[in-house]
Design a protein around this motif. Structure first.
Motif, mmCIF file in Angstrom:
data_model
loop_
_atom_site.group_PDB
_atom_site.id
_atom_site.type_symbol
_atom_site.label_atom_id
_atom_site.label_comp_id
_atom_site.label_asym_id
_atom_site.label_seq_id
_atom_site.Cartn_x
_atom_site.Cartn_y
_atom_site.Cartn_z
ATOM 1 N N UNK A 21 0.805 -1.223 0.000
ATOM 2 C CA UNK A 21 0.000 0.000 0.000
ATOM 3 C C UNK A 21 0.840 1.276 0.000
ATOM 4 N N UNK A 22 1.517 1.512 -1.116
ATOM 5 C CA UNK A 22 2.144 2.813 -1.367
ATOM 6 C C UNK A 22 1.807 3.185 -2.805
ATOM 7 N N UNK A 23 0.539 3.353 -3.095
ATOM 8 C CA UNK A 23 0.137 3.507 -4.501
ATOM 9 C C UNK A 23 0.790 4.688 -5.190
ATOM 10 N N UNK A 24 1.124 5.738 -4.424
ATOM 11 C CA UNK A 24 1.722 6.933 -5.045
ATOM 12 C C UNK A 24 3.099 6.641 -5.617
ATOM 13 N N UNK A 25 3.751 5.566 -5.145
ATOM 14 C CA UNK A 25 5.078 5.181 -5.664
ATOM 15 C C UNK A 25 5.010 3.793 -6.307
ATOM 16 N N UNK A 26 3.849 3.445 -6.818
ATOM 17 C CA UNK A 26 3.631 2.123 -7.440
ATOM 18 C C UNK A 26 4.040 0.992 -6.493
ATOM 19 N N UNK A 27 3.805 1.220 -5.209
ATOM 20 C CA UNK A 27 4.097 0.214 -4.174
ATOM 21 C C UNK A 27 5.571 -0.207 -4.166
ATOM 22 N N UNK A 28 6.448 0.738 -4.504
ATOM 23 C CA UNK A 28 7.889 0.465 -4.419
ATOM 24 C C UNK A 28 8.244 0.194 -2.962
ATOM 25 N N UNK A 29 9.191 -0.707 -2.772
ATOM 26 C CA UNK A 29 9.471 -1.243 -1.433
ATOM 27 C C UNK A 29 10.486 -0.402 -0.670
ATOM 28 N N UNK A 30 10.038 0.173 0.416
ATOM 29 C CA UNK A 30 10.930 0.886 1.338
ATOM 30 C C UNK A 30 11.284 -0.060 2.493
ATOM 31 N N UNK A 31 12.203 0.366 3.337
ATOM 32 C CA UNK A 31 12.562 -0.488 4.487
ATOM 33 C C UNK A 31 11.344 -0.757 5.380
ATOM 34 N N UNK A 32 10.592 0.300 5.808
ATOM 35 C CA UNK A 32 9.440 -0.015 6.661
ATOM 36 C C UNK A 32 8.446 -0.961 5.990
ATOM 37 N N UNK A 33 8.325 -0.815 4.686
ATOM 38 C CA UNK A 33 7.379 -1.684 3.968
ATOM 39 C C UNK A 33 7.847 -3.140 3.990
ATOM 40 N N UNK A 34 9.141 -3.341 3.795
ATOM 41 C CA UNK A 34 9.666 -4.713 3.821
ATOM 42 C C UNK A 34 9.494 -5.317 5.217
ATOM 43 N N UNK A 35 9.704 -4.482 6.237
ATOM 44 C CA UNK A 35 9.517 -4.969 7.610
ATOM 45 C C UNK A 35 8.049 -5.359 7.816
ATOM 46 N N UNK A 36 7.147 -4.504 7.340
ATOM 47 C CA UNK A 36 5.716 -4.788 7.526
ATOM 48 C C UNK A 36 5.275 -6.011 6.717
ATOM 49 N N UNK A 37 5.855 -6.173 5.537
ATOM 50 C CA UNK A 37 5.474 -7.326 4.714
ATOM 51 C C UNK A 37 5.936 -8.624 5.363
ATOM 52 N N UNK A 38 7.158 -8.615 5.880
ATOM 53 C CA UNK A 38 7.672 -9.813 6.574
ATOM 54 C C UNK A 38 6.790 -10.123 7.786
ATOM 55 N N UNK A 39 6.405 -9.053 8.497
ATOM 56 C CA UNK A 39 5.565 -9.219 9.684
ATOM 57 C C UNK A 39 4.187 -9.784 9.294
ATOM 58 N N UNK A 40 3.647 -9.308 8.196
ATOM 59 C CA UNK A 40 2.329 -9.789 7.762
ATOM 60 C C UNK A 40 2.374 -11.290 7.479
ATOM 61 N N UNK A 41 3.439 -11.739 6.809
ATOM 62 C CA UNK A 41 3.536 -13.180 6.547
ATOM 63 C C UNK A 41 3.732 -13.959 7.854
#
Ligand code: T3D
Length: 261
Positions: A21-41
């Motif tokens: 969910x970062x549609x403004x950047x085409x959901x490009x992966x930032x560090x917090x996003x990678x942390x959240x994605x790992x956490x979601x799994x």
């Protein structure tokens, strides 16, 4: 619903939907996003009530890979470190999850975003979806499993073409190469992915988990080892209550009710 800033996890009965969910950047992966994605799994892995997962992106893209603007930070970790510490745990979490993951590819999947799509067990694409191994365009090499998954998914010749030239693979071509199970109109993608998840969620969880593992292992094993593994897994599956239930349902001409036992 568990809301990170950049990754959303919604659980609806036996189905979890993870949305980048970062549609403004085409959901490009930032560090917090990678942390959240790992956490979601991780959250999904712990919740035994979840039987199938849908991974998708918000807005017009699935995921544009590494956020290249974040990479400009002089304090950014070296690429190899970032891969080992943040990307690899996500890919491993996806492949070791004992429930199937459906990639609902809603737009472009580029760079590590393509790798995320490849790491799913099944993919459905919206008509506007595309895949691009953008790494070469910026002088990098395929990563996050792309060079492992892609030849296995589309064959070595097409994989070489996509990886070396960095050409964009349209949804229609992806279907032709078997990379996606099917292409559906963009506005029905979520519903189609959910319908597939519902079908998976109704199957015997133990058999599904063992099938996912078997398909993965078979790639790196010879036939003899694979036959032996199949016999072992079938022995386990055959001793399960779900197998007894499946047999009873067949003989009684009714839908099975699998419990995961
Ligand atoms: O840590 C490490 O670096 C190691 C790991 C590396 C793994 C990787 O993923 S390397 C590959 C990184 N990804 C890319 O190289 C893809 C870059 N993006 C593109 O090539 C194009 O944006 C797309 C083909 C994906 C889509 O093109 P298009 O024309 O539909 O959209 P656009 O106009 O280029 O992008 C729209 C916006 O998203 C734009 O924002 P702006 O400038 O209007 O505010 C653009 O900058 C932003 N965006 C797109 N991709 C990224 C991005 N912002 C940051 N990082 C991106 N990857």
């Amino acid at each position: 619903m568990t809301d990170g800033e950049t990754v959303r996890l919604e659980v609806d009965g036996p189905i979890a939907t993870i949305t980048l969910h970062r549609p403004e950047a085409l959901n490009a992966l930032t560090i917090p996003m990678k942390v959240e994605l790992r956490r979601a799994f991780g959250t999904v892995a712990r919740d035994r009530a979840i039987r199938a997962v849908v991974l998708t992106g918000a807005g017009r893209a699935f995921c544009a890979g590494q956020d290249l603007k974040e990479r400009q930070d002089p304090a950014a970790a070296p690429l190899a470190v970032e891969l080992r510490e943040r990307y690899h745990p996500i890919i491993r979490a996806m492949r070791s999850l004992d429930r199937p993951i459906i990639g609902a590819i809603n737009g472009v999947a580029a760079g590590a975003g393509a790798s995320l799509a490849f790491a799913c067990d099944l993919r459905i694409a919206g008509t506007s979806a595309s895949f691009v191994l953008a790494f070469g365009r910026i002088g990098l090499v395929p990563d996050s499993g792309a060079s492992w998954f892609l030849p296995r998914l589309v064959g070595p010749a097409k994989a070489a073409e996509l990886a070396l030239l960095g050409d964009t693979l349209s949804a229609a071509e992806a279907e032709r190469f078997g990379l996606v199970a099917r292409v559906v109109p963009d506005d029905t993608l979520r519903a189609e992915a959910m319908a597939m998840a519902v079908r998976l969620a109704a199957l015997a969880p133990g058999a599904l988990a063992a099938t996912k593992q078997a398909l993965e292992r078979a790639w790196s094993q010879d036939l003899d080892r694979t036959l032996e593994d199949e016999a072992y897994r079938q022995g386990m599956a055959g001793a399960s209550r779900d197998h007894a239930e499946g047999m009873a349902a067949f003989l009684e001409k009714r839908p099975p009710r699998f419990t995961g036992e």
